[in-house]
Write an enzyme that holds these catalytic residues in place. Sequence first.
Site: not given
Ligand code: AIF
Length: 362
Positions: A200, A75, A52
Amino acid sequence: MQEEEYMKLALSMAIAAKGQTSPNPLVGVVIVKDGFIVGTGAHFKAGTPHAEIHAIQAAGEQAFGADIFVTLEPCSHFGQTAPCADAIIQAGIKRVYIASLDPNPLVAGKGIKKLRKAGIEVETGLLEKEAVELNQPFFHFIKNKQPFVTIKAATSLDGKIAAATGDSKWITSPESRRDVHQLRHEHDAILVGIHTIIQDNPRLTTRLPQGGKNPIRIILDTHLRIPLEANVLTDQAVKTIIYTGKDADSDKMRKISNEFVEVVQLVSNVISIEDVLKDLGDRNIMTLLVEGGSEIHASFIEENAFQQLIFYMAPKIIGGKQAIPCVGGSGAQLVEQANELEFIDVNQVGSDIKIAARPRRK
Ligand SMILES: Nc1c(/N=C/[C@@H](O)[C@H](O)[C@H](O)COP(=O)(O)O)[nH]c(=O)[nH]c1=O
């Protein structure tokens, strides 16, 4: 433009700041004088002026005798900035259209009362459904003092998030993965289990071409198995909070703790999702993105500890009895015990479909 069009414009500005305003709500404002738009505004960041105030400043003299369209009740209390209801009165606004009321029982209706007492016409409920939908996370947080939880999964058409070998790169398309980074930008925190860290070594940061906010990284790691060289411990890109059990090695806890890494030792040896969500709520974390893996998804779903679920489904079949399912755990023994959801939205992203669902409302 009719009243609805002005409120739609205000809603579109509110949603543009998604992910920026936590723990405040998303708010958009449009001021109209004799059919001309003379001021607009949105709330961009907690602690900065409310929508606002921006709109009234833009309107200047033209605010006198004008109509104002606000997506959330102005608010009436002194927070970090002066009350918007007073600013509206001082600006000489003639009529106020409000889409949704403040959910905070201490505040609800106070702003409207103040405006009406000052002789200003107030109409409520214009596009109320859309305005309430937009601030679901905020309303949930105010009511429960816990984050609004979105479970995100990326699966093949046959519901796998990894092959039997553990390989998962990549199931979904670059467009879907970019959409996930937009989700990360919009969330205060992102949560994964230790298995995903080990499997990962993710960064869990927001990597959009235009930039964006990194969510705080939350790791559930009962026995503190996290490798010392894990990206989330070493990249210092954003704060990482590790929730661990009571038997975790205290030397390792001390060793990995620093200004970027905090270890929270829970009193139980099995990490309770409820305890984690309470602690995150106490830290004013309003939105949490749960990125898996399958056991984490199972924990949140079994405890009904989620408000939304977003699945990116790729037109691929991974197959395999040992392949990793999207939701692990022991699962429902009878189909009738399955967790009942309702679809909110289904649309195409790249070659995938993006399905949004929420627990079925009673
Ligand atoms: N395997 C996949 C994903 N996998 C998601 C998680 O298992 C990964 O560890 C995570 O996204 C990695 O995070 P970064 O290191 O920040 O890139 N997520 C997706 O959307 N598509 C996929 O095909």
